[in-house]
Motif scaffolding. Structure first.
Motif, PDB file in Angstrom:
ATOM      1  N   PRO A  17     -24.382 -22.577 -48.250  1.00  0.00           N
ATOM      2  CA  PRO A  17     -23.701 -21.285 -48.411  1.00  0.00           C
ATOM      3  C   PRO A  17     -24.591 -20.078 -48.186  1.00  0.00           C
ATOM      4  CG  PRO A  17     -23.172 -22.779 -50.207  1.00  0.00           C
ATOM      5  CD  PRO A  17     -24.272 -23.413 -49.442  1.00  0.00           C
ATOM      6  N   ARG A  22     -18.580 -14.606 -46.319  1.00  0.00           N
ATOM      7  CA  ARG A  22     -19.306 -14.174 -47.512  1.00  0.00           C
ATOM      8  C   ARG A  22     -18.619 -12.954 -48.120  1.00  0.00           C
ATOM      9  NH1 ARG A  22     -23.945 -15.848 -44.297  1.00  0.00           N
ATOM     10  NH2 ARG A  22     -24.965 -17.603 -45.354  1.00  0.00           N
ATOM     11  N   MET A  54     -18.477 -19.737 -42.212  1.00  0.00           N
ATOM     12  CA  MET A  54     -18.618 -19.238 -43.575  1.00  0.00           C
ATOM     13  C   MET A  54     -18.228 -17.770 -43.656  1.00  0.00           C
ATOM     14  SD  MET A  54     -22.079 -21.083 -45.013  1.00  0.00           S
ATOM     15  CE  MET A  54     -23.098 -20.597 -43.628  1.00  0.00           C
ATOM     16  N   THR A  90     -19.330 -17.426 -51.266  1.00  0.00           N
ATOM     17  CA  THR A  90     -19.261 -17.930 -49.886  1.00  0.00           C
ATOM     18  C   THR A  90     -18.170 -18.978 -49.755  1.00  0.00           C
ATOM     19  OG1 THR A  90     -21.637 -17.561 -49.613  1.00  0.00           O
ATOM     20  CG2 THR A  90     -20.551 -18.974 -48.001  1.00  0.00           C
TER      21      THR A  90
END
Length: 388
Positions: free
Chosen positions: A88, A159, A157, A145
């Motif tokens: 992450p 965030r 991913m 994340t």
């Protein structure tokens, strides 16, 4: 194509020990009408899995901080896993000082054209978590994340930044609440919903910052009294105004002008400083200035911005706040500084006035405010999107 949307339900600001709630939506948008297939078969998108994790990263200025940090570095964590693993905090710089356990939202999700699925992610921030802070030597940053992978494709991913506030000095009783076994029960009373630990902490915070105990300070130098300053309380919340009064009536030394600044001192803990005699990093957040020559009374109203970090201390750095006063005083008290009464006339000040500057500091404590009020004040983004 998949549209991923993450929305923080209660805003982007939280207290340590509070629960974070985030809705995560995956949507397979419908294709334009002119590109739709003429067949009856729907266009499906297959997602292998999705997971969410929250972490805090500490980055330091190596010219001011030395020694190894607690936790593992982001680079070490990324190198220890394969390129196809879910990392992450990959790409971040610093040390991982806090990481929650990853939570899997789903495995093997199939979305038809125009279909969407929403999942709720909840996680409680540890009460011992450090606060969000961006200083000259140390930076603590939080991110949530969302990782997702389509079948036979790389991991993507999204965030979502968070801000965490810590109430310094609140006892564990208010952070965790009372024990149900020790609380007396009355069978004749209706059952009342127990207040959460966050509500108890906010109540105690309100009690601390609402207390008024005026303190008077006679500010003097070698030649006598300059001013009498009154500060109505020592503890403040983010968003409040620091209010005080100046009394020049009995002053023996004329004060020409004054300025007051709200300053922070970012001090690295001993043993982690790059230089043994390293001074704290000082920053100015707000400032007030006034020409007070000829005045008998004046006042101070200094705002505390909502984006500031409250007073806190960790095993690496501590942040303290103070009021920094600068008084410009006359060196020659016998100089003609008095206003000459003249009906309809104007007083003409002296052409030359020998002066000197006197400095004085007064510590204050700044606490967090209600996270929802801080979220509304800073207008931070709560919705984050990604298309992959």
């Amino acid at each position: 194509m998949i549209e991923l949307t993450a929305r923080l339900l209660r805003g982007p600001v939280y207290l340590a020990g509070e629960m974070v709630e985030c809705s995560v939506t995956f949507r397979n948008p419908s294709p334009p009408e002119n590109t739709r297939s003429q067949s009856n078969n729907d266009v499906f998108e297959n997602l292998a899995w999705a997971s969410v994790q929250m972490h805090c990263i500490c980055a330091v200025n190596e010219s001011r901080v030395s020694g190894s940090q607690e936790g593992s570095s982001v680079e070490e964590a990324a190198n220890s896993l394969s390129h196809t693993s879910y990392v992450p905090c990959k790409g971040e710089n610093g040390q991982i000082v806090l990481a929650t356990k990853p939570k899997i939202l789903f495995c093997d999700l199939r979305l038809s054209s125009g279909e969407s699925k929403t999942f709720l992610y909840t996680e409680t921030l540890p009460s011992e978590a450090p606060p969000s802070f961006r200083g000259q030597a140390v930076k603590y940053s939080y991110k949530l994340t969302v990782g997702v992978q389509r079948v036979n494709l790389p991991i993507k991913m999204l965030r979502v930044p968070l801000r965490v506030l810590v109430i310094q000095g609140i006892t564990e009783t208010f952070l965790y609440g009372e024990n149900d076994e020790l609380t007396p029960n009355n069978p004749f009373l209706e059952h009342q919903q127990k207040e959460s630990a966050t509500d108890l902490a906010l109540q105690e915070l309100q009690n601390i910052t609402a207390r008024r105990s005026p303190n008077f300070y006679n500010i003097t130098n070698s030649r006598g009294k300059v001013v009498r300053f009154c500060l109505f309380k020592q503890a403040y919340k983010l968003g409040e105004d620091i209010v005080g009064t100046f009394d020049f009536v009995d002053a023996a030394v004329p004060c020409v002008q004054l300025s007051v600044a709200l300053q922070s001192e970012e001090e690295i803990e001993e043993g982690r400083r790059h230089h043994p005699n390293q001074a704290p990093a000082v920053s100015i957040s707000s400032k007030a200035h006034e020409v007070c020559l000829g005045l008998q009374n004046s006042h101070l109203c200094l705002p505390i911005p909502l984006h500031l970090a409250p007073t806190f201390s960790t095993n690496l750095v501590s942040l303290k706040w103070k009021l920094h006063f600068e008084f410009v005083i006359s060196v020659e008290p016998e100089a003609d500084l008095k206003v000459i009464p003249d009906d309809g006339g104007t007083w003409q000040g002296p052409a030359n006035l020998p002066i000197e500057t006197m400095v004085w500091d007064l510590p204050v404590t700044i606490y967090p405010s209600n996270p929802q009020l801080v979220s509304q004040g800073i207008r931070a983004q709560t919705k984050h999107e990604m298309v992959f």
